[in-house]
Enzyme design. Sequence first.
Site, PDB file in Angstrom:
ATOM      1  N   CYS A  14       0.838  -1.198   0.000  1.00  0.00           N
ATOM      2  CA  CYS A  14       0.000   0.000   0.000  1.00  0.00           C
ATOM      3  C   CYS A  14       0.872   1.247   0.000  1.00  0.00           C
ATOM      4  O   CYS A  14       1.956   1.260   0.552  1.00  0.00           O
ATOM      5  CB  CYS A  14      -0.949   0.092   1.181  1.00  0.00           C
ATOM      6  SG  CYS A  14      -1.932  -1.388   1.460  1.00  0.00           S
ATOM      7  N   ARG A  39       3.104   0.640  -5.399  1.00  0.00           N
ATOM      8  CA  ARG A  39       3.099  -0.087  -4.131  1.00  0.00           C
ATOM      9  C   ARG A  39       1.854  -0.949  -3.972  1.00  0.00           C
ATOM     10  O   ARG A  39       1.790  -1.822  -3.096  1.00  0.00           O
ATOM     11  CB  ARG A  39       3.186   0.883  -2.959  1.00  0.00           C
ATOM     12  CG  ARG A  39       4.458   1.683  -2.917  1.00  0.00           C
ATOM     13  CD  ARG A  39       4.461   2.581  -1.717  1.00  0.00           C
ATOM     14  NE  ARG A  39       4.504   1.834  -0.482  1.00  0.00           N
ATOM     15  CZ  ARG A  39       5.603   1.448   0.129  1.00  0.00           C
ATOM     16  NH1 ARG A  39       6.771   1.741  -0.387  1.00  0.00           N
ATOM     17  NH2 ARG A  39       5.553   0.764   1.245  1.00  0.00           N
ATOM     18  N   TRP A  90      -3.058  -2.666  -1.888  1.00  0.00           N
ATOM     19  CA  TRP A  90      -2.805  -4.016  -2.413  1.00  0.00           C
ATOM     20  C   TRP A  90      -3.465  -4.956  -1.422  1.00  0.00           C
ATOM     21  O   TRP A  90      -2.953  -5.176  -0.335  1.00  0.00           O
ATOM     22  CB  TRP A  90      -1.302  -4.246  -2.497  1.00  0.00           C
ATOM     23  CG  TRP A  90      -0.915  -5.402  -3.348  1.00  0.00           C
ATOM     24  CD1 TRP A  90      -0.673  -5.409  -4.690  1.00  0.00           C
ATOM     25  CD2 TRP A  90      -0.688  -6.743  -2.907  1.00  0.00           C
ATOM     26  NE1 TRP A  90      -0.329  -6.662  -5.108  1.00  0.00           N
ATOM     27  CE2 TRP A  90      -0.327  -7.499  -4.044  1.00  0.00           C
ATOM     28  CE3 TRP A  90      -0.764  -7.386  -1.682  1.00  0.00           C
ATOM     29  CZ2 TRP A  90      -0.041  -8.856  -3.976  1.00  0.00           C
ATOM     30  CZ3 TRP A  90      -0.477  -8.733  -1.614  1.00  0.00           C
ATOM     31  CH2 TRP A  90      -0.126  -9.455  -2.755  1.00  0.00           C
ATOM     32  N   ASN A 116      -1.050   0.980   6.181  1.00  0.00           N
ATOM     33  CA  ASN A 116      -0.203   0.037   5.455  1.00  0.00           C
ATOM     34  C   ASN A 116       0.336  -0.933   6.494  1.00  0.00           C
ATOM     35  O   ASN A 116       0.895  -0.491   7.492  1.00  0.00           O
ATOM     36  CB  ASN A 116       0.949   0.779   4.773  1.00  0.00           C
ATOM     37  CG  ASN A 116       1.960  -0.164   4.146  1.00  0.00           C
ATOM     38  OD1 ASN A 116       1.641  -1.311   3.841  1.00  0.00           O
ATOM     39  ND2 ASN A 116       3.177   0.315   3.953  1.00  0.00           N
ATOM     40  N   GLY A 117       0.152  -2.215   6.281  1.00  0.00           N
ATOM     41  CA  GLY A 117       0.677  -3.197   7.238  1.00  0.00           C
ATOM     42  C   GLY A 117      -0.406  -4.184   7.618  1.00  0.00           C
ATOM     43  O   GLY A 117      -1.386  -4.361   6.899  1.00  0.00           O
ATOM     44  N   GLU A 508      17.468 -15.288 -13.190  1.00  0.00           N
ATOM     45  CA  GLU A 508      16.906 -13.934 -13.253  1.00  0.00           C
ATOM     46  C   GLU A 508      16.104 -13.742 -14.548  1.00  0.00           C
ATOM     47  O   GLU A 508      15.024 -13.148 -14.534  1.00  0.00           O
ATOM     48  CB  GLU A 508      18.046 -12.908 -13.125  1.00  0.00           C
ATOM     49  CG  GLU A 508      17.650 -11.456 -13.260  1.00  0.00           C
ATOM     50  CD  GLU A 508      16.650 -10.965 -12.216  1.00  0.00           C
ATOM     51  OE1 GLU A 508      16.351 -11.696 -11.263  1.00  0.00           O
ATOM     52  OE2 GLU A 508      16.152  -9.843 -12.389  1.00  0.00           O
ATOM     53  N   LYS A 512      12.089 -12.847 -14.578  1.00  0.00           N
ATOM     54  CA  LYS A 512      11.533 -11.682 -15.268  1.00  0.00           C
ATOM     55  C   LYS A 512      10.388 -12.101 -16.190  1.00  0.00           C
ATOM     56  O   LYS A 512       9.362 -11.449 -16.261  1.00  0.00           O
ATOM     57  CB  LYS A 512      12.622 -10.980 -16.106  1.00  0.00           C
ATOM     58  CG  LYS A 512      13.584 -10.136 -15.297  1.00  0.00           C
ATOM     59  CD  LYS A 512      12.941  -8.864 -14.805  1.00  0.00           C
ATOM     60  CE  LYS A 512      13.644  -8.274 -13.610  1.00  0.00           C
ATOM     61  NZ  LYS A 512      13.511  -8.989 -12.358  1.00  0.00           N
ATOM     62  N   GLU A 515       7.251 -13.100 -14.113  1.00  0.00           N
ATOM     63  CA  GLU A 515       6.506 -12.043 -13.430  1.00  0.00           C
ATOM     64  C   GLU A 515       5.877 -11.048 -14.408  1.00  0.00           C
ATOM     65  O   GLU A 515       4.847 -10.466 -14.102  1.00  0.00           O
ATOM     66  CB  GLU A 515       7.347 -11.333 -12.370  1.00  0.00           C
ATOM     67  CG  GLU A 515       8.367 -10.345 -12.855  1.00  0.00           C
ATOM     68  CD  GLU A 515       9.100  -9.638 -11.709  1.00  0.00           C
ATOM     69  OE1 GLU A 515       8.475  -9.297 -10.705  1.00  0.00           O
ATOM     70  OE2 GLU A 515      10.326  -9.420 -11.849  1.00  0.00           O
ATOM     71  N   HIS A 531      20.354 -34.154 -15.758  1.00  0.00           N
ATOM     72  CA  HIS A 531      19.846 -34.866 -14.581  1.00  0.00           C
ATOM     73  C   HIS A 531      18.329 -34.764 -14.481  1.00  0.00           C
ATOM     74  O   HIS A 531      17.766 -35.046 -13.430  1.00  0.00           O
ATOM     75  CB  HIS A 531      20.517 -34.330 -13.312  1.00  0.00           C
ATOM     76  CG  HIS A 531      22.005 -34.515 -13.327  1.00  0.00           C
ATOM     77  ND1 HIS A 531      22.592 -35.758 -13.218  1.00  0.00           N
ATOM     78  CD2 HIS A 531      23.016 -33.629 -13.500  1.00  0.00           C
ATOM     79  CE1 HIS A 531      23.909 -35.624 -13.300  1.00  0.00           C
ATOM     80  NE2 HIS A 531      24.195 -34.332 -13.481  1.00  0.00           N
ATOM     81  N   LYS A 634       5.516  -3.646  -5.415  1.00  0.00           N
ATOM     82  CA  LYS A 634       6.938  -3.334  -5.427  1.00  0.00           C
ATOM     83  C   LYS A 634       7.649  -3.713  -4.129  1.00  0.00           C
ATOM     84  O   LYS A 634       8.720  -4.289  -4.171  1.00  0.00           O
ATOM     85  CB  LYS A 634       7.118  -1.839  -5.725  1.00  0.00           C
ATOM     86  CG  LYS A 634       8.558  -1.402  -5.912  1.00  0.00           C
ATOM     87  CD  LYS A 634       9.172  -2.040  -7.131  1.00  0.00           C
ATOM     88  CE  LYS A 634      10.614  -1.607  -7.340  1.00  0.00           C
ATOM     89  NZ  LYS A 634      11.296  -2.502  -8.304  1.00  0.00           N
TER      90      LYS A 634
HETATM   91  O1  M6R Z   1      13.075  -4.546  -2.373  1.00  0.00           O
HETATM   92  P1  M6R Z   1      13.798  -5.863  -2.472  1.00  0.00           P
HETATM   93  O2  M6R Z   1      15.024  -5.818  -3.284  1.00  0.00           O
HETATM   94  O3  M6R Z   1      14.059  -6.452  -1.094  1.00  0.00           O
HETATM   95  O4  M6R Z   1      12.751  -6.831  -3.175  1.00  0.00           O
HETATM   96  C1  M6R Z   1      13.031  -8.188  -3.320  1.00  0.00           C
HETATM   97  C2  M6R Z   1      12.095  -8.856  -4.308  1.00  0.00           C
HETATM   98  O5  M6R Z   1      10.765  -8.740  -3.863  1.00  0.00           O
HETATM   99  C3  M6R Z   1      12.195  -8.251  -5.707  1.00  0.00           C
HETATM  100  O6  M6R Z   1      13.494  -8.310  -6.194  1.00  0.00           O
HETATM  101  C4  M6R Z   1      11.259  -9.002  -6.683  1.00  0.00           C
HETATM  102  O7  M6R Z   1      11.695 -10.304  -6.854  1.00  0.00           O
HETATM  103  C5  M6R Z   1      11.186  -8.261  -8.020  1.00  0.00           C
HETATM  104  N1  M6R Z   1       9.809  -8.003  -8.380  1.00  0.00           N
HETATM  105  C6  M6R Z   1      11.762  -8.999  -9.158  1.00  0.00           C
HETATM  106  O8  M6R Z   1      11.729  -8.271 -10.336  1.00  0.00           O
END
Ligand code: M6R
Length: 639
Positions: A14, A39, A90, A116-117, A508, A512, A515, A531, A634
Amino acid sequence: MTYERSWATLPRMCGIVGYVGKRPALSIVLDGLRRLEYRGYDSAGVAVIDRDEVLTEKRAGKLANLEKALADRVDDGIAVGSTAIGHTRWATHGGPTDRNAHPHASGDGRIAVIHNGIIENFSRLRAEIEATGVEFTSDTDTECAAHLLAAEMRALRESGSPEGPQTLAEGMRRAVSRLEGAFTLLAVDVQTPDAVVAARRNSPLVVGRGAGENFLASDVSAFIEHTREAIELGQDQVVLITPGGIEITDFAGAPAAGKEFHIDWDASAAEKGGYDYFMLKEIAEQPQAIADTLLGRLSERGDIVLDEVRLTDQDLRDVDKVFIVACGTAYHAGMVAKYAIEHWTRIPCEVELASEFRYRDPVLDRSTLVVAVSQSGETMDTLMALRHAKQQKARVLAICNTNGSTIPRESDAVLYTHGGPEIAVASTKAFLTQLVACYLIGLHLAQVRGVMYADEVAAVVSRLRRTPDALRELLGKMEDVRALARDLKSSSTVLFIGRHVGYPVALEGALKLKELAYMHAEGFAAGELKHGPIALIDKGTPVVCVVPSPAGRGVMRDKVVSNIQEVRARGARTIVIAEQGDDGVVAYADHLIEVPRTPTLLAPLMTTVPLQILACEIAAARGHDVDQPRNLAKSVTVE
Ligand code: M6R
């Protein structure tokens, strides 16, 4: 685990904005929400105080829905009141509906609260409040806070406390003393029209100091247009803002101070700047972000300079084990760092998902260095891992992009990545700058411990300093990758393979794609294929192969080339990422993506970038919201 605690396992972020001053507050708060929408973006709402009324509007869906609803209210007080709070959500606790959107009001409608929380003792509190005859109008935990604050304000008035901001702050202190969990709460009270009060525990909150006006927000991007002077609140603090004042206390009412800082980037850094998506802008910013992260890191004596070091060189010499804890993309940066740290320092280094770390009782003591990597500095899994490490007396060093956030604040030392704001949910420039920061820490450790000479360290730093130019060159040649993305948009799966530092790059690349494009994607250590995973290869399966530099360990590169041949023999369509001049791979590549020559350990700074672009473009070609992918936010501020 009780029902109440189980909410703590769900992610909830949020964005929060508050304003008090002389200007119409609504447009200021809406602008702030626009910048914070990353957020959370499943509902949004505002509450504005106008004379003797709290006027609210809230809507499920993106901010645009709220704005549309507000467009019909131009003639009422909501557009003119000069005290307001706003929220972008969120959802976890209560679905993303109009009624669950924030703000939430007290029964008499005089108080509005955003949050938020997670209030972990929510169900107990709700039962208690309902027993007094209050009817809840939402399914949220937040509504408890509105009713509790209203009850405390009534009690204060009945006991003769004067109307005014101080009483509002006292009411907030009393209300939060009943709450368990993580929260940033902002509240307005119609009885105190020129004030916004807030409380913070385990969720981010910053104050913006203006002239005759003040701001509150989850992060500074919400008010950067209006002021660059900010105060970051500490844990368990209450802040009261009025047009002319900012007063901070602890939860017991004792005066307290936040951490003042100047924001050294401007509003344009949080805008798209002509790009279709923040993600594309952030990818393009990577050369500069790397350069900024390297800026001023090498002292005249040739020592690596960290930002905040509350560790002595002796502490670092005593380190006998390094743990890197992080989540998602930051975890992949940690995986790359392991190769560099072990190679340069000869200290054993483990990389662990922060969410797993404390549950397996890792062996930690004063000689363990835990490196917590986080873009936001608020990721709860990483924060909890850090706290666990500190309880076990380990030293903690944070790598973070967000100045003054919780993770660096609770660490013994900090190295900030100067990547600037990262708005797109998918992490790009944060990853590359985290890599740079990890390299610097590896070099610093090696130097302090005497296993690398200053000139050896300087040689690596000088190679790092050449990467921004190399990256600019690479970014200028991504047209083929874009075309390839359009071609791959209908694939049902994409596999990624790599060895050594190419393995985390493969992970990675797959992350990407998952997501952003919502496609099945997997990353594998190339040697593991035989394997099991090789059974996934079918005719035409796209396999992205990250090839190590032949100038590094030739044998490693040759092994990956053999792995490429293995998948091709089973029908795969190979997309090969290899160094310029590595002609030996051409015969095995259905698509070749060349990257500039880079030393082996630094190669992920190049090889990751085409994968970011590939995922971004495939997602766009599939019609997805690139910056705000579904189900994600985020900063993940709960475990
Ligand atoms: O803010 P942070 O770097 O701690 O966040 C960690 C992950 O949540 C973040 O890297 C997430 O995996 C990304 N959406 C990936 O693109």
